[in-house]
Design a protein around this motif. Structure first.
Motif, PDB file in Angstrom:
ATOM      1  N   GLU A 209       0.842  -1.173   0.000  1.00 30.73           N
ATOM      2  CA  GLU A 209       0.000   0.000   0.000  1.00 30.73           C
ATOM      3  C   GLU A 209       0.892   1.243   0.000  1.00 30.73           C
ATOM      4  OE1 GLU A 209      -2.814  -0.123   3.153  1.00 30.73           O
ATOM      5  OE2 GLU A 209      -3.782  -1.980   2.436  1.00 30.73           O
ATOM      6  N   TRP A 210       0.286   2.425  -0.251  1.00 35.17           N
ATOM      7  CA  TRP A 210       1.085   3.638  -0.408  1.00 35.17           C
ATOM      8  C   TRP A 210       1.910   3.945   0.841  1.00 35.17           C
ATOM      9  CZ3 TRP A 210       1.763   8.433   1.794  1.00 35.17           C
ATOM     10  CH2 TRP A 210       2.435   9.379   1.018  1.00 35.17           C
ATOM     11  N   THR A 211       1.309   3.849   2.022  1.00 39.52           N
ATOM     12  CA  THR A 211       2.044   4.168   3.244  1.00 39.52           C
ATOM     13  C   THR A 211       3.181   3.175   3.469  1.00 39.52           C
ATOM     14  OG1 THR A 211       0.379   2.919   4.503  1.00 39.52           O
ATOM     15  CG2 THR A 211       0.112   5.324   4.381  1.00 39.52           C
ATOM     16  N   GLU A 212       2.986   1.924   3.059  1.00 40.20           N
ATOM     17  CA  GLU A 212       4.059   0.934   3.169  1.00 40.20           C
ATOM     18  C   GLU A 212       5.184   1.259   2.191  1.00 40.20           C
ATOM     19  OE1 GLU A 212       1.500  -3.029   4.444  1.00 40.20           O
ATOM     20  OE2 GLU A 212       1.607  -2.446   2.328  1.00 40.20           O
TER      21      GLU A 212
ATOM     22  N   GLN B 185       5.921   4.250   1.142  1.00 38.76           N
ATOM     23  CA  GLN B 185       6.584   5.417   1.711  1.00 38.76           C
ATOM     24  C   GLN B 185       7.602   4.998   2.768  1.00 38.76           C
ATOM     25  OE1 GLN B 185       4.426   7.917   4.569  1.00 38.76           O
ATOM     26  NE2 GLN B 185       4.899   9.699   3.282  1.00 38.76           N
ATOM     27  N   ASP B 186       7.195   4.097   3.660  1.00 34.97           N
ATOM     28  CA  ASP B 186       8.113   3.589   4.692  1.00 34.97           C
ATOM     29  C   ASP B 186       9.315   2.901   4.065  1.00 34.97           C
ATOM     30  OD1 ASP B 186       6.496   4.537   6.717  1.00 34.97           O
ATOM     31  OD2 ASP B 186       5.494   2.617   7.058  1.00 34.97           O
TER      32      ASP B 186
ATOM     33  N   TRP C 270       4.047   3.412  -7.412  1.00 36.81           N
ATOM     34  CA  TRP C 270       3.756   4.467  -6.444  1.00 36.81           C
ATOM     35  C   TRP C 270       4.734   5.639  -6.599  1.00 36.81           C
ATOM     36  CZ3 TRP C 270      -0.761   4.204  -4.607  1.00 36.81           C
ATOM     37  CH2 TRP C 270      -1.322   3.039  -4.072  1.00 36.81           C
TER      38      TRP C 270
ATOM     39  N   HIS D 280       0.280  12.879  -2.720  1.00 38.43           N
ATOM     40  CA  HIS D 280      -0.850  12.380  -1.923  1.00 38.43           C
ATOM     41  C   HIS D 280      -1.651  13.548  -1.367  1.00 38.43           C
ATOM     42  CE1 HIS D 280       0.982  13.067   2.239  1.00 38.43           C
ATOM     43  NE2 HIS D 280       1.943  13.418   1.405  1.00 38.43           N
TER      44      HIS D 280
ATOM     45  N   LYS E 164      -3.348  15.969   1.246  1.00 34.86           N
ATOM     46  CA  LYS E 164      -3.039  16.436   2.582  1.00 34.86           C
ATOM     47  C   LYS E 164      -3.971  17.590   2.901  1.00 34.86           C
ATOM     48  CE  LYS E 164       0.989  17.000   5.566  1.00 34.86           C
ATOM     49  NZ  LYS E 164       2.443  17.328   5.606  1.00 34.86           N
TER      50      LYS E 164
ATOM     51  N   SER F  53       5.471  13.690  -0.810  1.00 37.30           N
ATOM     52  CA  SER F  53       5.873  13.041   0.441  1.00 37.30           C
ATOM     53  C   SER F  53       7.109  13.673   1.064  1.00 37.30           C
ATOM     54  CB  SER F  53       6.125  11.548   0.185  1.00 37.30           C
ATOM     55  OG  SER F  53       6.557  10.888   1.348  1.00 37.30           O
TER      56      SER F  53
ATOM     57  N   HIS G  76      -4.045   8.794  -3.183  1.00 35.98           N
ATOM     58  CA  HIS G  76      -2.643   8.526  -3.482  1.00 35.98           C
ATOM     59  C   HIS G  76      -2.470   8.393  -4.988  1.00 35.98           C
ATOM     60  CE1 HIS G  76      -3.402   6.894   0.637  1.00 35.98           C
ATOM     61  NE2 HIS G  76      -2.380   7.701   0.878  1.00 35.98           N
TER      62      HIS G  76
ATOM     63  N   ASN H  11      -8.223   4.665  -1.497  1.00 40.47           N
ATOM     64  CA  ASN H  11      -7.660   4.130  -0.264  1.00 40.47           C
ATOM     65  C   ASN H  11      -7.669   2.615  -0.295  1.00 40.47           C
ATOM     66  OD1 ASN H  11      -7.183   6.632   0.857  1.00 40.47           O
ATOM     67  ND2 ASN H  11      -9.159   6.732   1.885  1.00 40.47           N
TER      68      ASN H  11
END
Length: 365
Positions: free
Chosen positions: A35-38, A40-41, A75, A79, A81, A197, A220, A235
């Motif tokens: 996923e996008w947040t993953e 990013q991490d 990705w 995103h 905000k 980001s 995203h 999402n």
């Protein structure tokens, strides 16, 4: 940016790297579905962050990272905000000068001008627009109807960018250039809830067709290969490919005035040394780092003239090959000063300066 400078390192079909310059690299990673947040991490742990795109040329270069794939989505760092103002060219916006803002706002809005009136319009509307050319200070009203996003692309291809307005004098120039228009025309001011980001001040939004414009719940973005467009994703979406960026050399602007020798020692003691600008691609990465942030007067960089022979060298010993001197001429003895500086507000041009003068400076490392 010259495509000949693009280096491709294929990693068994799993990883591709593009070195835009020694200051900035792109990495395409084929991973397990993230996923996008993953994603990013993953980028923040292994590189710098998810990719920020500043223009279509970078988009094209990223697509070439995976030419063996006829179709893929990867990705990137754009995103949703909070709503904020952006100039198309990355300049910092004086928020109070553009009040009132559209409120409530449920979709991106762009600013248009007609004589003394400034309005907020849906960015997908078709309007005339105004471009500018750096250096000349000239603005040009383009009497063609385009969306704000298409107008941005047109200005970047044919001029520099959509016009930005930093003060009342520039605002008067823009209004005077548009006096013959009977309809509002776009300027480079965007009000949307999309951010990158890594915090990059890029207003590049390649919503190429109406079907690609952000929809509710699509928070995203991915870069899509065949059309080189940015697509929004709802999402919970997941992808197998991630585009990360890496600053192989970190850039640090020091807000303390020192002589050139003092600045050199400071950078050596705290970082690698004073900044080197060895290629046009290096300068492009520096512009993206500092776009819209200006310091008064030239800043010291790692450039010095040999007092014995008169040639200019970087502090790492490399002679000056590609250059960006004021007037396109290298300062020569006996009239030149012996230390090099760069002026952001003057097109990032280099000049010779008295080595004992106190200036801000830029370190790398």
């Amino acid at each position: 940016m010259e495509m000949t400078s693009l280096l491709f390192l294929l990693c068994a079909g799993v990883c591709c790297t593009a070195a835009l310059s020694r200051l900035r690299q792109f990495h395409l990673k084929k991973t397990t579905t993230l996923e996008w947040t993953e994603a990013q991490d993953f980028c923040r742990k292994n590189y710098t962050d998810l990719v920020t795109l500043y223009n279509e040329e970078e988009s094209k270069q990223l697509i070439q990272l995976k030419t063996s794939h006829s179709s893929y989505k990867a990705w990137i760092g754009l995103h949703r905000k909070e709503y904020s103002l952006k100039w198309s060219n990355g300049n910092i916006v004086n928020d109070t000068a553009w009040l009132p803002l559209p409120n409530p706002c449920t979709e991106p809005m762009c600013s248009a001008i007609l004589r003394d009136n400034t309005t907020w319009e849906n960015c997908t509307e078709q309007k005339y627009f105004m471009c500018y050319r750096k250096g000349s200070g000239e603005s040009f009203l383009i009497e063609q109807n385009m969306t704000w996003y298409k107008a941005q692309s047109y200005c970047r291809e044919n001029y520099i960018d959509l016009v930005s307005i930093r003060n009342e004098g520039q605002k008067e120039k823009v209004k005077n250039e548009g006096m013959n228009s009977t309809i509002p025309y776009w300027i480079g001011l965007l009000y949307d809830d999309w951010e990158w980001s890594d915090g990059g001040r890029s207003a590049y939004r390649d919503w190429s067709t109406e079907s690609n414009y952000p929809q509710a719940g699509e928070n995203h973005t991915v870069l899509y290969q065949p059309q080189r467009v940015i697509l929004t994703v709802g999402n919970g979406g997941s992808e197998e490919c991630t585009l990360c960026s890496e600053g192989s050399v970190h850039i640090h602007n020091i807000s303390e005035r020192m002589s050139w020798e003092q600045a050199l020692n400071y950078c050596k003691n705290n970082y690698y040394g004073l900044l080197h600008i060895e290629t046009e691609e290096d300068l492009g990465a520096i512009k993206q780092k500092f776009n819209g942030t200006y310091f008064t007067g030239p800043l010291w960089v790692g450039l010095r003239q040999s007092r014995l022979f008169g040639f200019w060298v970087w502090t790492n010993g490399l002679p000056v090959g590609w250059s960006n001197w004021e007037g396109d001429r290298q300062p020569e003895q006996p009239l030149s000063n012996h230390c090099g500086a760069m002026a952001m507000e003057e097109g990032y041009k280099w000049s010779d300066q008295d080595c004992l003068s106190k200036r801000y400076f830029i370190c790398e490392g």
